[in-house]
Design an enzyme around this catalytic site. Structure first.
Site, PDB file in Angstrom:
ATOM      1  N   HIS A 125      -7.255   0.790  -8.982  1.00 18.95           N
ATOM      2  CA  HIS A 125      -8.447   0.916  -8.144  1.00 18.95           C
ATOM      3  C   HIS A 125      -9.795   1.338  -8.964  1.00 18.95           C
ATOM      4  O   HIS A 125     -10.750   1.342  -8.341  1.00 18.95           O
ATOM      5  CB  HIS A 125      -8.510   1.683  -6.946  1.00 18.95           C
ATOM      6  CG  HIS A 125      -7.421   1.229  -5.861  1.00 18.95           C
ATOM      7  ND1 HIS A 125      -7.632   0.086  -5.271  1.00 18.95           N
ATOM      8  CD2 HIS A 125      -6.388   1.740  -5.312  1.00 18.95           C
ATOM      9  CE1 HIS A 125      -6.696  -0.417  -4.290  1.00 18.95           C
ATOM     10  NE2 HIS A 125      -5.790   0.975  -4.265  1.00 18.95           N
ATOM     11  N   ASP A 162       1.335  -4.401  -5.712  1.00 20.94           N
ATOM     12  CA  ASP A 162       0.892  -3.145  -4.830  1.00 20.94           C
ATOM     13  C   ASP A 162       0.359  -3.770  -3.351  1.00 20.94           C
ATOM     14  O   ASP A 162      -0.549  -4.776  -3.446  1.00 20.94           O
ATOM     15  CB  ASP A 162      -0.081  -2.214  -5.576  1.00 20.94           C
ATOM     16  CG  ASP A 162      -0.354  -0.986  -4.906  1.00 20.94           C
ATOM     17  OD1 ASP A 162       0.184   0.048  -5.144  1.00 20.94           O
ATOM     18  OD2 ASP A 162      -0.945  -1.090  -3.909  1.00 20.94           O
ATOM     19  N   HIS A 164      -2.232  -2.974  -1.814  1.00 22.05           N
ATOM     20  CA  HIS A 164      -3.505  -2.812  -1.922  1.00 22.05           C
ATOM     21  C   HIS A 164      -4.394  -3.785  -2.816  1.00 22.05           C
ATOM     22  O   HIS A 164      -3.378  -3.820  -3.850  1.00 22.05           O
ATOM     23  CB  HIS A 164      -4.144  -1.250  -2.041  1.00 22.05           C
ATOM     24  CG  HIS A 164      -3.883  -0.333  -1.167  1.00 22.05           C
ATOM     25  ND1 HIS A 164      -2.538   0.462  -1.136  1.00 22.05           N
ATOM     26  CD2 HIS A 164      -4.137   0.113   0.043  1.00 22.05           C
ATOM     27  CE1 HIS A 164      -2.301   1.362  -0.222  1.00 22.05           C
ATOM     28  NE2 HIS A 164      -3.383   1.004   0.842  1.00 22.05           N
ATOM     29  N   ASP A 246       4.008  -0.085  -2.202  1.00 20.55           N
ATOM     30  CA  ASP A 246       3.378   0.563  -0.841  1.00 20.55           C
ATOM     31  C   ASP A 246       3.535  -0.438   0.279  1.00 20.55           C
ATOM     32  O   ASP A 246       3.024  -0.501   1.406  1.00 20.55           O
ATOM     33  CB  ASP A 246       2.288   1.147  -0.950  1.00 20.55           C
ATOM     34  CG  ASP A 246       1.361   0.677  -1.853  1.00 20.55           C
ATOM     35  OD1 ASP A 246       1.555  -0.441  -2.550  1.00 20.55           O
ATOM     36  OD2 ASP A 246       0.234   1.145  -2.093  1.00 20.55           O
TER      37      ASP A 246
END
Ligand SMILES: [Zn+2]
Length: 310
Positions: A125, A162, A164, A246
Protein backbone atom coordinates in the site's frame (compact mmCIF):
# COMPACT_ATOMS: atom_id res chain seq x y z
CA UNK A 1 19.18 -25.59 -5.17
CA UNK A 2 16.92 -24.71 -2.34
CA UNK A 3 14.45 -22.10 -1.12
CA UNK A 4 15.68 -19.16 0.94
CA UNK A 5 13.59 -18.08 3.92
CA UNK A 6 14.51 -14.52 4.88
CA UNK A 7 13.39 -12.94 8.14
CA UNK A 8 14.79 -11.02 11.10
CA UNK A 9 13.96 -10.58 14.78
CA UNK A 10 13.86 -6.80 14.19
CA UNK A 11 10.59 -7.41 12.34
CA UNK A 12 9.13 -8.24 15.77
CA UNK A 13 10.11 -4.76 17.03
CA UNK A 14 7.57 -2.97 14.85
CA UNK A 15 4.53 -2.50 17.07
CA UNK A 16 1.04 -1.31 16.30
CA UNK A 17 -1.41 -0.18 18.97
CA UNK A 18 -3.16 -2.88 21.06
CA UNK A 19 -5.85 -4.66 19.07
CA UNK A 20 -4.41 -3.73 15.66
CA UNK A 21 -4.64 -6.68 13.24
CA UNK A 22 -1.09 -6.20 11.88
CA UNK A 23 0.60 -7.55 15.00
CA UNK A 24 3.86 -9.14 16.11
CA UNK A 25 1.84 -12.34 16.67
CA UNK A 26 1.48 -12.76 12.90
CA UNK A 27 5.18 -13.26 12.36
CA UNK A 28 5.49 -15.36 15.52
CA UNK A 29 2.76 -17.70 14.21
CA UNK A 30 4.62 -18.05 10.90
CA UNK A 31 7.98 -18.64 12.58
CA UNK A 32 6.48 -21.31 14.81
CA UNK A 33 4.90 -23.11 11.86
CA UNK A 34 8.19 -22.89 9.92
CA UNK A 35 10.02 -24.65 12.76
CA UNK A 36 8.35 -27.96 11.79
CA UNK A 37 10.69 -30.67 10.40
CA UNK A 38 9.11 -30.43 6.93
CA UNK A 39 10.80 -27.03 6.60
CA UNK A 40 14.27 -28.18 7.65
CA UNK A 41 15.38 -27.88 4.02
CA UNK A 42 14.94 -24.11 3.91
CA UNK A 43 18.06 -21.95 3.76
CA UNK A 44 17.34 -19.54 6.61
CA UNK A 45 18.82 -16.10 6.08
CA UNK A 46 18.94 -13.11 8.42
CA UNK A 47 17.50 -10.23 6.41
CA UNK A 48 20.08 -7.43 6.11
CA UNK A 49 19.22 -3.77 6.64
CA UNK A 50 18.66 -1.98 3.36
CA UNK A 51 20.53 1.16 2.38
CA UNK A 52 18.93 4.54 1.74
CA UNK A 53 19.82 4.02 -1.92
CA UNK A 54 17.71 0.86 -2.01
CA UNK A 55 14.63 2.80 -0.86
CA UNK A 56 15.41 5.58 -3.34
CA UNK A 57 15.09 3.06 -6.18
CA UNK A 58 11.32 3.36 -5.76
CA UNK A 59 10.58 6.41 -3.56
CA UNK A 60 11.53 10.09 -3.76
CA UNK A 61 13.99 11.31 -1.13
CA UNK A 62 11.19 13.33 0.47
CA UNK A 63 9.41 10.13 1.46
CA UNK A 64 12.49 8.61 3.07
CA UNK A 65 13.11 11.83 5.02
CA UNK A 66 9.47 11.96 6.11
CA UNK A 67 9.65 8.39 7.44
CA UNK A 68 12.90 9.10 9.30
CA UNK A 69 11.38 12.27 10.77
CA UNK A 70 8.26 10.36 11.83
CA UNK A 71 10.20 7.66 13.70
CA UNK A 72 9.36 8.20 17.39
CA UNK A 73 11.59 7.69 20.45
CA UNK A 74 8.61 6.35 22.39
CA UNK A 75 4.92 5.70 21.87
CA UNK A 76 3.36 5.88 18.41
CA UNK A 77 3.61 8.40 15.61
CA UNK A 78 0.44 8.13 13.51
CA UNK A 79 0.55 8.57 9.73
CA UNK A 80 -3.17 7.85 9.46
CA UNK A 81 -5.76 6.03 11.55
CA UNK A 82 -4.41 2.59 10.56
CA UNK A 83 -0.73 3.27 10.08
CA UNK A 84 1.72 4.28 12.76
CA UNK A 85 5.39 4.00 13.66
CA UNK A 86 6.73 2.68 16.96
CA UNK A 87 10.39 3.13 17.94
CA UNK A 88 11.35 -0.15 16.17
CA UNK A 89 9.29 0.37 13.02
CA UNK A 90 11.87 2.03 10.79
CA UNK A 91 14.42 -0.69 11.54
CA UNK A 92 11.82 -3.38 10.81
CA UNK A 93 10.84 -1.66 7.56
CA UNK A 94 14.51 -1.53 6.52
CA UNK A 95 14.81 -5.29 7.19
CA UNK A 96 11.71 -5.89 5.02
CA UNK A 97 13.29 -3.94 2.15
CA UNK A 98 16.69 -5.54 2.79
CA UNK A 99 15.15 -9.01 2.65
CA UNK A 100 13.81 -8.33 -0.83
CA UNK A 101 17.11 -6.96 -2.12
CA UNK A 102 19.02 -9.91 -0.66
CA UNK A 103 16.47 -12.41 -2.01
CA UNK A 104 16.91 -11.02 -5.52
CA UNK A 105 20.70 -11.29 -5.20
CA UNK A 106 20.45 -14.90 -4.00
CA UNK A 107 18.06 -16.01 -6.74
CA UNK A 108 19.89 -14.21 -9.57
CA UNK A 109 23.27 -15.56 -8.46
CA UNK A 110 21.85 -19.07 -8.54
CA UNK A 111 22.49 -19.56 -4.82
CA UNK A 112 18.84 -20.55 -4.36
CA UNK A 113 15.99 -21.39 -6.72
CA UNK A 114 13.48 -19.07 -5.09
CA UNK A 115 12.87 -17.19 -1.84
CA UNK A 116 10.21 -16.20 0.69
CA UNK A 117 10.58 -13.02 2.74
CA UNK A 118 8.75 -13.43 6.08
CA UNK A 119 8.92 -9.82 7.12
CA UNK A 120 6.74 -7.04 8.44
CA UNK A 121 5.67 -4.25 8.01
CA UNK A 122 4.11 -5.16 4.65
CA UNK A 123 4.62 -2.89 1.65
CA UNK A 124 2.07 -3.00 -1.16
CA UNK A 125 0.00 0.00 0.00
CA UNK A 126 3.00 2.36 0.28
CA UNK A 127 2.82 4.94 -2.52
CA UNK A 128 5.73 7.08 -3.75
CA UNK A 129 5.15 9.76 -1.13
CA UNK A 130 2.56 8.19 1.16
CA UNK A 131 2.80 5.53 3.85
CA UNK A 132 -0.63 3.97 4.38
CA UNK A 133 -2.46 0.71 5.02
CA UNK A 134 0.15 -0.58 7.54
CA UNK A 135 2.90 -0.05 4.90
CA UNK A 136 5.89 2.34 4.77
CA UNK A 137 8.02 1.32 1.78
CA UNK A 138 7.24 -0.69 -1.36
CA UNK A 139 9.29 -3.72 -0.34
CA UNK A 140 8.49 -5.83 -3.39
CA UNK A 141 8.84 -3.01 -5.92
CA UNK A 142 12.23 -2.11 -4.46
CA UNK A 143 13.28 -5.74 -5.00
CA UNK A 144 11.97 -5.53 -8.57
CA UNK A 145 13.76 -2.24 -9.26
CA UNK A 146 16.94 -3.72 -7.78
CA UNK A 147 16.69 -6.58 -10.28
CA UNK A 148 16.11 -4.15 -13.16
CA UNK A 149 18.52 -1.33 -12.30
CA UNK A 150 21.40 -3.21 -10.70
CA UNK A 151 21.21 -6.70 -12.18
CA UNK A 152 20.30 -5.50 -15.66
CA UNK A 153 17.08 -7.45 -16.13
CA UNK A 154 14.81 -6.07 -18.85
CA UNK A 155 11.38 -7.14 -17.62
CA UNK A 156 9.89 -8.34 -14.33
CA UNK A 157 6.39 -9.11 -13.06
CA UNK A 158 4.75 -8.57 -9.67
CA UNK A 159 1.71 -10.76 -8.97
CA UNK A 160 -0.34 -9.76 -5.92
CA UNK A 161 -3.04 -12.07 -4.49
CA UNK A 162 -3.53 -10.13 -1.25
CA UNK A 163 -7.24 -9.44 -0.71
CA UNK A 164 -6.57 -5.69 -0.83
CA UNK A 165 -5.51 -3.91 -3.99
CA UNK A 166 -1.80 -3.06 -4.03
CA UNK A 167 -2.33 0.63 -4.74
CA UNK A 168 1.23 1.36 -3.70
CA UNK A 169 2.78 -1.16 -6.04
CA UNK A 170 0.57 0.16 -8.82
CA UNK A 171 1.67 3.73 -8.07
CA UNK A 172 5.36 2.79 -8.01
CA UNK A 173 5.32 0.91 -11.34
CA UNK A 174 2.58 2.82 -13.23
CA UNK A 175 5.04 4.54 -15.61
CA UNK A 176 7.49 1.64 -15.89
CA UNK A 177 6.78 -0.55 -18.94
CA UNK A 178 9.44 -3.01 -17.74
CA UNK A 179 7.24 -4.06 -14.81
CA UNK A 180 3.94 -5.89 -15.15
CA UNK A 181 1.73 -5.58 -12.08
CA UNK A 182 -1.12 -8.11 -11.92
CA UNK A 183 -3.50 -8.24 -8.97
CA UNK A 184 -6.53 -10.12 -7.72
CA UNK A 185 -8.36 -8.41 -4.86
CA UNK A 186 -11.79 -7.95 -3.36
CA UNK A 187 -13.76 -4.96 -4.59
CA UNK A 188 -15.28 -2.95 -3.03
CA UNK A 189 -12.72 -2.92 -0.22
CA UNK A 190 -9.88 -0.78 1.13
CA UNK A 191 -8.13 1.11 -0.44
CA UNK A 192 -10.78 1.57 -3.16
CA UNK A 193 -8.44 1.40 -6.17
CA UNK A 194 -7.91 -1.57 -8.48
CA UNK A 195 -10.69 -1.45 -11.02
CA UNK A 196 -10.07 -3.24 -14.31
CA UNK A 197 -9.96 0.14 -16.06
CA UNK A 198 -6.68 1.02 -14.28
CA UNK A 199 -4.17 -0.36 -16.75
CA UNK A 200 -0.91 1.55 -16.22
CA UNK A 201 0.77 4.02 -18.56
CA UNK A 202 1.64 1.29 -21.06
CA UNK A 203 -0.90 -1.43 -20.33
CA UNK A 204 1.50 -2.81 -17.71
CA UNK A 205 -1.14 -3.06 -14.95
CA UNK A 206 -3.75 -5.84 -14.91
CA UNK A 207 -6.37 -5.56 -12.18
CA UNK A 208 -8.83 -8.39 -11.66
CA UNK A 209 -11.27 -7.28 -8.97
CA UNK A 210 -13.32 -10.05 -7.33
CA UNK A 211 -16.75 -9.64 -5.76
CA UNK A 212 -17.24 -10.32 -2.05
CA UNK A 213 -17.59 -14.05 -1.29
CA UNK A 214 -15.61 -15.06 -4.38
CA UNK A 215 -13.77 -18.35 -3.83
CA UNK A 216 -10.99 -20.47 -5.24
CA UNK A 217 -12.83 -21.10 -8.50
CA UNK A 218 -12.91 -17.33 -9.08
CA UNK A 219 -9.17 -17.16 -8.30
CA UNK A 220 -8.50 -19.88 -10.87
CA UNK A 221 -10.60 -18.11 -13.49
CA UNK A 222 -8.80 -14.80 -12.85
CA UNK A 223 -5.40 -16.44 -13.22
CA UNK A 224 -6.27 -18.57 -16.24
CA UNK A 225 -8.18 -15.92 -18.17
CA UNK A 226 -6.28 -12.73 -17.34
CA UNK A 227 -3.14 -13.00 -15.24
CA UNK A 228 -1.37 -15.90 -16.95
CA UNK A 229 -2.02 -14.55 -20.48
CA UNK A 230 -0.63 -11.16 -19.36
CA UNK A 231 2.43 -12.88 -17.90
CA UNK A 232 3.03 -14.83 -21.11
CA UNK A 233 2.78 -11.64 -23.12
CA UNK A 234 5.13 -9.70 -20.83
CA UNK A 235 7.81 -12.44 -20.67
CA UNK A 236 9.32 -11.40 -17.32
CA UNK A 237 12.81 -12.53 -16.40
CA UNK A 238 11.83 -12.82 -12.73
CA UNK A 239 8.50 -13.22 -10.95
CA UNK A 240 7.74 -11.42 -7.68
CA UNK A 241 4.78 -12.41 -5.52
CA UNK A 242 3.07 -10.03 -3.11
CA UNK A 243 1.87 -12.87 -0.94
CA UNK A 244 -0.96 -11.65 1.23
CA UNK A 245 -3.11 -14.35 2.77
CA UNK A 246 -6.07 -12.21 3.85
CA UNK A 247 -8.27 -13.57 1.05
CA UNK A 248 -8.54 -16.70 3.24
CA UNK A 249 -12.09 -17.52 4.32
CA UNK A 250 -11.15 -17.16 8.00
CA UNK A 251 -9.65 -13.69 7.64
CA UNK A 252 -11.39 -10.99 9.69
CA UNK A 253 -10.61 -8.03 7.38
CA UNK A 254 -12.33 -9.16 4.17
CA UNK A 255 -14.88 -11.50 2.63
CA UNK A 256 -13.17 -13.72 0.08
CA UNK A 257 -13.30 -17.47 0.60
CA UNK A 258 -9.92 -18.80 -0.46
CA UNK A 259 -8.33 -21.76 1.32
CA UNK A 260 -4.68 -22.66 1.85
CA UNK A 261 -5.05 -25.10 -1.07
CA UNK A 262 -6.04 -22.18 -3.30
CA UNK A 263 -2.89 -20.29 -2.29
CA UNK A 264 -0.87 -23.44 -3.01
CA UNK A 265 -2.51 -23.67 -6.44
CA UNK A 266 -1.69 -20.05 -7.29
CA UNK A 267 1.88 -20.54 -6.10
CA UNK A 268 2.29 -23.66 -8.22
CA UNK A 269 0.91 -21.96 -11.31
CA UNK A 270 3.31 -19.04 -10.88
CA UNK A 271 6.26 -21.36 -10.25
CA UNK A 272 5.36 -23.42 -13.33
CA UNK A 273 5.21 -20.23 -15.39
CA UNK A 274 8.57 -19.10 -14.00
CA UNK A 275 10.10 -22.51 -14.74
CA UNK A 276 8.98 -22.29 -18.37
CA UNK A 277 10.06 -18.71 -18.97
CA UNK A 278 12.67 -17.47 -16.47
CA UNK A 279 14.57 -20.39 -14.96
CA UNK A 280 12.11 -20.65 -12.08
CA UNK A 281 13.19 -17.35 -10.54
CA UNK A 282 10.58 -16.39 -7.92
CA UNK A 283 10.84 -14.01 -4.96
CA UNK A 284 7.77 -13.97 -2.73
CA UNK A 285 7.09 -11.60 0.14
CA UNK A 286 4.56 -11.56 2.94
CA UNK A 287 1.92 -8.85 2.71
CA UNK A 288 -1.35 -9.28 4.69
CA UNK A 289 -3.10 -12.15 6.50
CA UNK A 290 -4.71 -11.51 9.86
CA UNK A 291 -6.20 -14.77 11.12
CA UNK A 292 -3.22 -16.36 12.81
CA UNK A 293 -4.24 -19.97 12.18
CA UNK A 294 -5.12 -19.36 8.52
CA UNK A 295 -1.98 -17.28 8.04
CA UNK A 296 0.36 -19.95 9.40
CA UNK A 297 -1.36 -22.70 7.38
CA UNK A 298 -1.37 -20.60 4.19
CA UNK A 299 2.30 -19.63 4.48
CA UNK A 300 3.14 -23.30 5.09
CA UNK A 301 1.26 -24.29 1.93
CA UNK A 302 2.89 -21.47 -0.09
CA UNK A 303 6.44 -22.17 1.10
CA UNK A 304 5.86 -25.91 0.68
CA UNK A 305 5.20 -25.35 -3.03
CA UNK A 306 8.26 -23.10 -3.36
CA UNK A 307 10.34 -25.91 -1.84
CA UNK A 308 8.92 -28.47 -4.30
CA UNK A 309 10.51 -26.49 -7.15
CA UNK A 310 14.07 -27.05 -6.01
ZN1 LIG B 1 -4.32 -7.11 2.59
Amino acid sequence: MTTAFLSHSDCLSHHNPEGHPESVARLEAIQQRMSAPEFDGLMRIEAPLCSDEDILLAHPAAHLSAMKAASPESGFQFIDGDTSLSPGSLQAACRAVGANVKAVDMVLSGQVQNAFCATRPPGHHAEQLQAMGFCFFGNVVIGAKHALERHGLSRVAVVDFDVHHGNGTQDLVWDDPRTLFASTHQMPLYPGTGSASETGASGNVVNVPLVPYADGSDLRAAFEQEILPALHQHKPEMVFISAGFDAHARDPLANLHFTEEDFAWATRVLCDFAKDTCQGRVVSTLEGGYDLQALAASVAAHVGVLMEQT
